[in-house]
Motif scaffolding. Structure first.
Motif, PDB file in Angstrom:
ATOM      1  N   THR A 130      23.021  67.476  -4.764  1.00 34.57           N
ATOM      2  CA  THR A 130      23.839  68.616  -4.322  1.00 34.57           C
ATOM      3  C   THR A 130      25.120  68.703  -5.137  1.00 34.57           C
ATOM      4  OG1 THR A 130      22.943  68.354  -2.082  1.00 34.57           O
ATOM      5  CG2 THR A 130      24.905  69.725  -2.319  1.00 34.57           C
ATOM      6  N   ALA A 131      25.717  67.550  -5.455  1.00 33.74           N
ATOM      7  CA  ALA A 131      26.923  67.530  -6.290  1.00 33.74           C
ATOM      8  C   ALA A 131      26.612  68.062  -7.692  1.00 33.74           C
ATOM      9  CB  ALA A 131      27.468  66.111  -6.378  1.00 33.74           C
ATOM     10  N   ARG A 132      25.466  67.686  -8.218  1.00 34.46           N
ATOM     11  CA  ARG A 132      25.056  68.166  -9.544  1.00 34.46           C
ATOM     12  C   ARG A 132      24.814  69.674  -9.520  1.00 34.46           C
ATOM     13  NH1 ARG A 132      20.271  68.980 -12.119  1.00 34.46           N
ATOM     14  NH2 ARG A 132      20.272  68.644 -14.391  1.00 34.46           N
ATOM     15  N   ASN A 133      24.114  70.153  -8.500  1.00 30.96           N
ATOM     16  CA  ASN A 133      23.875  71.592  -8.382  1.00 30.96           C
ATOM     17  C   ASN A 133      25.183  72.370  -8.213  1.00 30.96           C
ATOM     18  OD1 ASN A 133      21.080  71.514  -8.647  1.00 30.96           O
ATOM     19  ND2 ASN A 133      20.733  71.259  -6.452  1.00 30.96           N
ATOM     20  N   LYS A 134      26.124  71.781  -7.490  1.00 31.31           N
ATOM     21  CA  LYS A 134      27.404  72.457  -7.276  1.00 31.31           C
ATOM     22  C   LYS A 134      28.168  72.590  -8.587  1.00 31.31           C
ATOM     23  CE  LYS A 134      31.206  72.603  -3.950  1.00 31.31           C
ATOM     24  NZ  LYS A 134      31.768  71.994  -2.726  1.00 31.31           N
ATOM     25  N   TRP A 135      28.027  71.592  -9.456  1.00 28.44           N
ATOM     26  CA  TRP A 135      28.680  71.695 -10.770  1.00 28.44           C
ATOM     27  C   TRP A 135      28.004  72.776 -11.608  1.00 28.44           C
ATOM     28  CZ3 TRP A 135      27.515  71.384 -15.917  1.00 28.44           C
ATOM     29  CH2 TRP A 135      28.617  71.320 -16.787  1.00 28.44           C
ATOM     30  N   ARG A 138      28.983  76.223 -10.263  1.00 25.87           N
ATOM     31  CA  ARG A 138      30.385  76.382  -9.863  1.00 25.87           C
ATOM     32  C   ARG A 138      30.926  77.791 -10.158  1.00 25.87           C
ATOM     33  NH1 ARG A 138      29.750  74.125 -14.594  1.00 25.87           N
ATOM     34  NH2 ARG A 138      31.243  74.351 -16.319  1.00 25.87           N
ATOM     35  N   LYS A 139      30.578  78.362 -11.312  1.00 24.36           N
ATOM     36  CA  LYS A 139      31.063  79.704 -11.662  1.00 24.36           C
ATOM     37  C   LYS A 139      30.400  80.770 -10.793  1.00 24.36           C
ATOM     38  CE  LYS A 139      32.092  78.514 -16.468  1.00 24.36           C
ATOM     39  NZ  LYS A 139      31.768  78.773 -17.903  1.00 24.36           N
ATOM     40  N   ASP A 140      29.129  80.571 -10.515  1.00 23.19           N
ATOM     41  CA  ASP A 140      28.410  81.540  -9.679  1.00 23.19           C
ATOM     42  C   ASP A 140      28.884  81.480  -8.228  1.00 23.19           C
ATOM     43  OD1 ASP A 140      26.077  82.621 -11.530  1.00 23.19           O
ATOM     44  OD2 ASP A 140      26.308  80.475 -11.922  1.00 23.19           O
ATOM     45  N   ILE A 141      29.240  80.284  -7.764  1.00 22.25           N
ATOM     46  CA  ILE A 141      29.811  80.152  -6.423  1.00 22.25           C
ATOM     47  C   ILE A 141      31.119  80.934  -6.338  1.00 22.25           C
ATOM     48  CG2 ILE A 141      30.906  78.523  -4.831  1.00 22.25           C
ATOM     49  CD1 ILE A 141      28.761  76.468  -5.728  1.00 22.25           C
ATOM     50  N   LYS A 142      31.950  80.766  -7.357  1.00 22.54           N
ATOM     51  CA  LYS A 142      33.245  81.450  -7.374  1.00 22.54           C
ATOM     52  C   LYS A 142      33.080  82.964  -7.409  1.00 22.54           C
ATOM     53  CE  LYS A 142      37.669  81.432  -9.831  1.00 22.54           C
ATOM     54  NZ  LYS A 142      38.439  80.828 -10.968  1.00 22.54           N
ATOM     55  N   ARG A 143      32.105  83.434  -8.190  1.00 20.70           N
ATOM     56  CA  ARG A 143      31.905  84.881  -8.338  1.00 20.70           C
ATOM     57  C   ARG A 143      31.180  85.513  -7.163  1.00 20.70           C
ATOM     58  NH1 ARG A 143      30.739  84.053 -14.257  1.00 20.70           N
ATOM     59  NH2 ARG A 143      28.632  83.474 -13.599  1.00 20.70           N
ATOM     60  N   SER A 144      30.268  84.758  -6.544  1.00 15.95           N
ATOM     61  CA  SER A 144      29.328  85.381  -5.613  1.00 15.95           C
ATOM     62  C   SER A 144      29.654  85.243  -4.134  1.00 15.95           C
ATOM     63  CB  SER A 144      27.918  84.808  -5.852  1.00 15.95           C
ATOM     64  OG  SER A 144      27.497  85.051  -7.170  1.00 15.95           O
ATOM     65  N   TYR A 201      27.832  77.009   6.337  1.00 20.49           N
ATOM     66  CA  TYR A 201      28.197  75.610   6.577  1.00 20.49           C
ATOM     67  C   TYR A 201      29.368  75.221   5.680  1.00 20.49           C
ATOM     68  CZ  TYR A 201      23.818  74.850   9.152  1.00 20.49           C
ATOM     69  OH  TYR A 201      22.801  74.904  10.064  1.00 20.49           O
ATOM     70  N   ASP A 202      30.136  74.232   6.106  1.00 25.16           N
ATOM     71  CA  ASP A 202      31.247  73.722   5.300  1.00 25.16           C
ATOM     72  C   ASP A 202      30.723  72.625   4.382  1.00 25.16           C
ATOM     73  OD1 ASP A 202      33.525  72.721   4.166  1.00 25.16           O
ATOM     74  OD2 ASP A 202      34.443  72.048   6.047  1.00 25.16           O
ATOM     75  N   THR A 203      30.560  72.940   3.107  1.00 28.72           N
ATOM     76  CA  THR A 203      30.055  71.968   2.141  1.00 28.72           C
ATOM     77  C   THR A 203      31.146  71.498   1.183  1.00 28.72           C
ATOM     78  OG1 THR A 203      29.255  73.852   0.832  1.00 28.72           O
ATOM     79  CG2 THR A 203      27.648  72.720   2.235  1.00 28.72           C
ATOM     80  N   SER A 204      32.400  71.621   1.609  1.00 31.26           N
ATOM     81  CA  SER A 204      33.517  71.191   0.760  1.00 31.26           C
ATOM     82  C   SER A 204      33.531  69.681   0.552  1.00 31.26           C
ATOM     83  CB  SER A 204      34.849  71.652   1.360  1.00 31.26           C
ATOM     84  OG  SER A 204      35.038  71.101   2.659  1.00 31.26           O
ATOM     85  N   PHE A 205      32.831  68.935   1.421  1.00 35.29           N
ATOM     86  CA  PHE A 205      32.737  67.485   1.256  1.00 35.29           C
ATOM     87  C   PHE A 205      32.121  67.130  -0.091  1.00 35.29           C
ATOM     88  CE2 PHE A 205      29.995  63.734   1.525  1.00 35.29           C
ATOM     89  CZ  PHE A 205      30.923  62.759   1.841  1.00 35.29           C
ATOM     90  N   ILE A 206      31.199  67.951  -0.568  1.00 42.93           N
ATOM     91  CA  ILE A 206      30.526  67.701  -1.838  1.00 42.93           C
ATOM     92  C   ILE A 206      31.398  68.185  -2.993  1.00 42.93           C
ATOM     93  CG2 ILE A 206      28.524  68.295  -3.258  1.00 42.93           C
ATOM     94  CD1 ILE A 206      27.840  66.417  -1.029  1.00 42.93           C
ATOM     95  N   LYS A 207      31.682  67.293  -3.913  1.00 43.21           N
ATOM     96  CA  LYS A 207      32.479  67.628  -5.085  1.00 43.21           C
ATOM     97  C   LYS A 207      31.561  67.852  -6.281  1.00 43.21           C
ATOM     98  CE  LYS A 207      36.050  66.994  -2.539  1.00 43.21           C
ATOM     99  NZ  LYS A 207      36.706  68.195  -1.959  1.00 43.21           N
ATOM    100  N   PRO A 208      31.808  68.894  -7.072  1.00 38.91           N
ATOM    101  CA  PRO A 208      30.962  69.147  -8.247  1.00 38.91           C
ATOM    102  C   PRO A 208      30.970  67.956  -9.192  1.00 38.91           C
ATOM    103  CG  PRO A 208      32.453  70.995  -7.818  1.00 38.91           C
ATOM    104  CD  PRO A 208      32.904  69.875  -6.939  1.00 38.91           C
ATOM    105  N   ASP A 209      29.796  67.549  -9.646  1.00 39.85           N
ATOM    106  CA  ASP A 209      29.714  66.381 -10.528  1.00 39.85           C
ATOM    107  C   ASP A 209      28.565  66.586 -11.506  1.00 39.85           C
ATOM    108  OD1 ASP A 209      29.581  63.946 -11.798  1.00 39.85           O
ATOM    109  OD2 ASP A 209      29.504  62.747  -9.964  1.00 39.85           O
ATOM    110  N   ARG A 210      28.918  66.820 -12.727  1.00 45.39           N
ATOM    111  CA  ARG A 210      27.925  67.074 -13.786  1.00 45.39           C
ATOM    112  C   ARG A 210      26.998  65.875 -13.980  1.00 45.39           C
ATOM    113  NH1 ARG A 210      29.538  68.090 -20.146  1.00 45.39           N
ATOM    114  NH2 ARG A 210      27.409  68.408 -20.943  1.00 45.39           N
TER     115      ARG A 210
END
Length: 217
Positions: A130-135, A138-144, A201-210
């Protein structure tokens, strides 16, 4: 009363630990398994008269997982496998979160037998993926986030759930095409369905990680 409630919570933690498959020899980080707005407790405790007169009905309690990270991963795990750590489906996807071999290899797991037998390893794999996917997204999350696509309000948790289903690349195509680029898995489940089902859901616990990986000790 505070002492009784503390004792009850301790017993609950022990029960949850045993049911999750954790062993006494493991080092477990419970820092994000805390009582907050994420968990609501419903329980009963005896008053003094009930204890003295032995009239108290045995203690019962239940836990309601709401819209925090734990609620997110447990809801997703239940949808994928009904929470079964040992299951392998007809397409070869494994465990509680139904991982494919390719995804597991990307986060450092190649021993599939050990993976299926370890709840700790599966939970760590879910967090790393999930951290890898969030990285990646990340740009699409911000835009969408906040937009509506095909009538579904886009949220970060919906995006991450959809990425678990379809892969980050397919979710990126879906979002950037405004929902034109479709994806349906082998069971007929679509990105749009996961975007809606796991919304909010609150998924802020997961930090983006390449470079998110799971270390097997």
């Amino acid at each position: 009363m505070k002492k009784k409630v503390s004792t009850l919570l301790f017993v609950m933690l022990v029960v949850l630990t045993v049911k999750s498959g954790y062993s006494n020899g493991s080092s477990i980080d419970f820092s994000h398994y805390k009582l907050s707005n994420d968990i609501t407790l419903n329980y009963t405790v005896p008053n003094e008269d009930e204890v003295v007169n032995d009239t108290f009905v045995p203690v019962s309690f239940s836990i309601y997982l709401e819209k925090g990270y734990i609620g997110f991963k447990e809801a997703l795990g239940f949808k994928e496998s009904q929470g079964n750590y040992g299951v392998v489906n007809q397409f070869g996807y494994m465990g509680k979160y139904q991982f494919g071999k390719g995804t597991l290899a990307m986060i450092g797991i190649n021993d599939h037998h050990t993976f299926l037998e370890s709840s700790l390893l599966q939970e760590a794999a879910f967090e790393a993926n999930t951290a890898r996917n969030k990285w990646i997204l990340r740009k699409d999350i911000k835009r969408s986030v906040g937009r509506y696509i095909n009538g579904v309000r886009i949220t970060e948790s919906g995006i991450l759930a959809a990425a678990h289903l379809a892969g980050a690349g397919n979710v990126k195509k879906y979002l950037r095409s405004g929902g034109v680029s479709q994806f349906v898995d082998g069971n007929g489940v679509s990105i749009a369905y996961y975007l809606k089902k796991f919304s909010g859901y609150d998924t802020s616990f997961i930090k983006p990680d390449r470079k998110a990986r799971v270390s097997i000790l």
